[in-house]
Design an enzyme around this catalytic site. Structure first.
Site: not given
Lengths: 749, 231
Positions: A328, A412-413, A724
């Site tokens: 990520w 992250c997402c 994500g």
């Protein structure tokens, strides 16, 4: 002003950003919005091709080698621990690797010794005995601390899969340093800022513990800044001073990111929101005649290559939760300054163009901050690249900007935070489908048969009645929220104590705002289960212990994902109730709670650990990812499915993100490429216009995935969006591949 | 009043500009060899809908339809329910919705409807009388009259033809179509649609003979090439 700053800041406008780290002001004063099309873009240079072809070979070897090419077993993690490493020194225009060789992974013991050893063992490596002996003799880890403080109820919730994925044995991640600060100010100026804070207004003697901790942390941060400088010097760069041009700006910022990736092994470590910042330098270089478009693209391509090579050493358990070896390295692109002016620059295009120049790839996790007001040319370009590569995710800037301003990034997402001004305590997820079973089974786990949550009554009804089950569920939600909050307070207390991310926190304001991110798994399964109990006839099938191990469902019921308010309201209420239950507790360091509907790929594992549910889902079957409707149940068309998800409230409820993964077959988007592009733009516009927050777009046929599952060699670069993030399809195991294939594909009817 | 429909698609992307709500109306006088929606020939299994319900459905998804999208009445043959259609179109137009009809032109009483719609997608089955009858089972005249109406009202048109292997997939056919279209003013585009046999299973279910038997799907690339000849 010192000469060095005058030179570095030549031609830049504004003053307030010169006095304190204020990138948001700097960007607004200096960027050049671009409304044109993609025709200016350049292909990869010879240098880029040379470097990338070496990487491709290494990536192939890594894949053949069971997903891990090499591990450094004599040295532990640290900003200055490793000698400089190169891929192809003479062709690299951006340099710096985590260790002395590409794809060689770091052992990080600060999160927990056991997990680090398990990861080494899984890949067939062994840590240097002396290093192991010394570390374990003299150093306590985050994991040790957490387990000293965990309560029995947390332990039970954890081992029965009610709470899973908690960052109690590895880095919590989710922290985004404002790496741009190094480029704009140089390290020495940042140290100067921090030294001022050491005795500044943030130290309040009233709060003895917090003040002591803060002073200690600031000094840790200052030392980390010195270490970043030293690490950069080992590559031959003096980053004590601000960057003078685009290449330096990108290199300086990357060194900052790299320091974080050497020091920590957080699950998700975003790059931030940098493209438009770099564009300011690129535009200046282009105007000064010191850079060509080809060279600008070369910088971006090579910078992205570096981000594609970031690796962390993981255990098989971890891979099960987060399949496909993701890191990520999220880079947020575009977005708006306000309703009328967008932050789209030529560099927004250049970043997406890397998916063409270097083939599609899962990393960096390219995230377009979408708004109604983005230039139409850019929207069309995004849609075109999405259809071609399935590698972009979209997030609603008009939904997030009111709460986060115009200089937030995505961790992250889907987790928004103001860059350099907010950080997040990552809190994984609570299984709300299992929680519903606990409400029915009096807190006894339906798989292990053990009592996990005290004080709940067993339901003995022959046919479940909604009012009773819903009431018991509310009691369970209050109980699990308390256990969940306790767990996260302990985890982050210990993480700050034993595995503090000094280099990343050094690139934040000292008075940082803290968010604590909670999450839900099994969301649509829980919602459909409630709907089944309310609108159909659900009979539990109980074992001799009186535990409902299966359910008989008679009749039909409204299902989430069909734009049917009867069930969508149940969904809205459930999220709000869970958030309120969490919000009623005090959080470590006065963090603000946030909540997400995001599972990454853990929906598969969570499903495996959960018994049959009242919606008719059988024991062990996967949940849907994130906020998605259950597989195949959103049968009223793509837009109805999107509408249901868009109804979930973001602000003051699900403000850590609402992840929706959307797969559509190309022909359903239009007859030819132009139509497909235009229609995809309309659909994304329409979705976000309703206040939605996130959508992953996949445009392909199910047959393609089935073929790729059976003949992986035919699709070395098949990248898909899962939840994500993007992942190389070949890196998923069979169970995850099958789950992706079982998802709803919206087709032309 | 109620309209009779077989289906309603909220994300239509192939029947008019932009993303659209597509209403499939029941009933058709033609029996085209390659028809892939035989369930729309009669109103036997039709559902009913009101004009207001269509508007509400449109509003539910309005944000996705953007500047270019709208509502398309397809079928079946929408003009066979011209009274209902008129009511629905008036209501939609009063709400500023772009309306398209997708028609074969074989109907009557469409005069007022034609005045109101923004775009007509006209399915030209064939340009010669014999072939028209062979494909559709009816005479050419109704179609010809409809086309005349469109021309006299200067309606914006999209022309369409389904290309079937062995029936009209040769250059000579396409050139004839080109010549025919040249005499029609206000044609915004001409599309050739490759025949596919996905409708075949519906015939089995309905117990109707499928007259094209094992005719293969029309090659998409080849269709594209033929379409390029029309430019």
């Amino acid at each position: 002003m010192e000469e060095i700053f005058e030179k570095a800041w030549r031609g830049f406008h504004g003053d307030s950003w010169k006095e304190e780290a204020d990138l948001s002001n700097f960007i607004v004063r200096n960027f050049t919005e671009y409304k044109g099309d993609d025709s200016f873009l350049a292909g990869p240079t010879e240098k880029t091709k040379a470097v990338w072809s070496k990487c491709e070979k290494l990536l192939e070897e890594e894949n053949k080698n069971g997903g891990c090419l090499d591990v450094e077993t004599n040295i532990l993690s640290g900003i200055t621990a490793f000698a400089p490493g190169y891929i192809d020194k003479e062709n690299e225009v951006i340099v710096g690797l985590q260790t002395d060789a590409p794809l060689k992974r770091i052992v990080n013991m600060y999160g927990g010794t056991k997990i680090a050893m398990k990861a080494l063992e899984a890949h067939g490596y062994k840590l240097n005995d002396e290093v192991y002996k010394h570390f374990t003799t003299y150093r306590k880890t985050h994991n040790d601390g957490v387990f000293d403080a965990y309560t029995p109820s947390i332990r039970r919730a954890r081992s029965n899969g009610l709470l899973t994925g908690l960052p109690d044995g590895y880095g919590r991640g989710r922290i985004i340093g404002d790496y741009r600060r190094i480029a704009l100010y140089g390290i020495d100026k940042l140290i100067e800022f921090k030294k001022k804070d050491l005795n500044g207004e943030f130290i309040d003697e009233q709060y003895i513990e917090e003040s002591i901790r803060l002073r200690e942390e600031i000094n840790e941060q200052i030392r980390a800044l010195e270490a970043i400088k030293q690490m950069a010097a080992s590559y031959g760069f003096d980053i004590s001073k601000p960057a003078q041009n685009a290449r330096e700006a990108m290199q300086w910022a990357y060194f900052g990111y790299l320091a974080g990736a050497k020091e920590n092994n957080g699950a998700a470590t975003s790059m931030g929101r940098n493209a438009t910042f770099y564009d300011i330098y690129i535009e200046r270089d282009l105007q000064e005649g010191t850079l060509t478009e080809e060279e600008a693209q070369e910088l971006v391509d090579q910078y992205v290559i570096k981000l594609r090579l970031i690796r962390h050493l993981r255990t098989p358990d971890y891979d099960e939760l987060f399949a496909g070896d993701p890191t990520w390295v999220t880079e947020a692109v575009a977005g708006m300054v306000n309703e009328s002016k967008s932050l789209t620059t030529k560099n927004s295009f250049r970043f997406l163009n890397t998916l063409i120049n270097l083939n599609p790839s899962a990393e960096p996790n390219l995230t377009v901050l979408w708004s109604k007001g983005l230039p139409m040319n850019f929207k069309k370009y995004c849609a075109k690249i999405s259809i071609k590569t399935d590698s972009i995710q979209y997030e609603g800037d008009d939904t997030m900007r009111p709460g986060y301003g115009h200089d937030y990034a995505i961790a992250c997402c889907v987790s928004a935070m103001k860059q350099g001004k907010q950080m997040q305590f990552f809190g994984a997820r609570c299984n709300l489908a299992k929680s519903l079973l606990y409400a029915i089974n009096g807190g006894v786990d339906e798989k292990s048969g053990k009592l996990v949550v005290d004080g709940l009554e067993k339901n003995t009804e022959e046919v479940l009645t909604y009012d009773k089950v819903r009431r018991d569920y509310s009691t369970m939600i209050k109980k699990i929220a308390k256990i969940y909050v306790d767990a996260n307070n302990i985890i982050h207390f210990m993480h700050d104590k034993y595995a503090y991310e000094a280099s990343q926190m050094a690139l934040h304001d000292t008075a940082v705002e803290r968010l604590m991110a909670f999450g839900i798994a099994g969301f649509s399964c829980a919602v459909d289960s409630l709907s089944a109990i309310r609108y159909a006839k659900v009979k539990p099938i109980r074992n001799e212990q009186g535990i409902a191990v299966d359910f008989e469902v008679e009749g039909d019921f409204p299902k989430f994902g069909n734009d049917d308010d009867r069930v969508d309201i149940i969904a809205q209420e459930l999220v709000q109730e869970f958030f309120n239950a969490i919000d009623s507790h005090k959080l470590y360091r006065n963090a603000k709670p946030t909540l997400s509907l995001l599972t990454i790929t853990s929906n598969v594992m969570y499903g495996q650990k959960t018994g049959s549910t009242p919606d008719g889902r059988k024991a062990g079957e996967a949940f849907a990812p994130g906020a998605n409707p259950m597989h195949g149940r959103d049968s009223s068309g793509a837009l109805a499915s999107l509408n249901s998800v868009a109804k979930i409230k973001y602000e003051h409820c699900c403000q850590d993100g609402i992840s929706n993964t959307f797969s559509i077959v190309p022909s359903a988007l239009g007859n030819n490429e132009d139509e497909q592009v235009e229609n995809l733009v309309s659909i994304i516009d329409g979705y976000f216009a309703q206040g939605a927050q996130h959508i992953n777009v996949n445009v392909f046929n199910r047959d393609l995935l089935i073929d790729a599952m059976n003949n992986p060699w035919k699709y070395p670069n098949l990248t898909i969006r899962v939840s994500g993030y993007a992942v190389n399809f070949n890196k998923l195991d069979r169970a995850h591949q099958e789950e992706v294939i079982a998802r709803t594909f919206h087709e032309k009817r | 009043m109620n309209g009779k429909i077989t289906d309603i698609e909220s994300m239509g992307s192939a029947d008019g500009p932009g993303v659209r709500l597509v209403v499939f109306m029941a009933g058709c006088k033609l029996r085209c060899l390659y028809c892939h929606n035989p369930e729309t020939w009669t109103d036997k299994d039709a559902k009913t809908i009101t004009a207001e319900e269509i508007l509400q459905r449109f509003k539910k998804y309005e944000t996705y339809y953007g500047e270019h999208g709208g509502v398309t009445f397809s079928g079946g043959e929408p003009l066979l329910q011209s009274e209902f259609l008129l009511e629905a179109i008036k209501l939609l137009k009063a709400n500023g919705v772009h309306v398209t009809i997708d028609t074969c032109g074989v109907a009557d009483g469409y005069d007022e409807v034609l005045d109101l719609v923004d775009l007509v997608i006209l399915d030209i089955k064939a340009v010669e009388r014999d072939e028209y009858k062979f494909i559709t089972g009816r005479e050419f005249d109704d179609f010809e009259n409809f086309l005349k109406s469109c021309i006299s009202k200067n309606k914006k048109l999209w022309l369409r033809q389904v290309i079937v292997p062995g029936i009209n997939d040769d250059e000579a056919h396409v050139l004839k179509l080109k010549k025919f279209a040249k005499n029609i003013p206000n044609v915004e585009r001409i599309e050739l649609l490759p025949y596919h046999s996905m409708g075949k299973s519906k015939y089995e279910k309905l117990g109707i003979e499928y007259r094209l038997g094992d005719t293969p799907n029309m090659d998409k690339e080849l269709t594209k090439k033929l379409e390029d000849m029309l430019k």
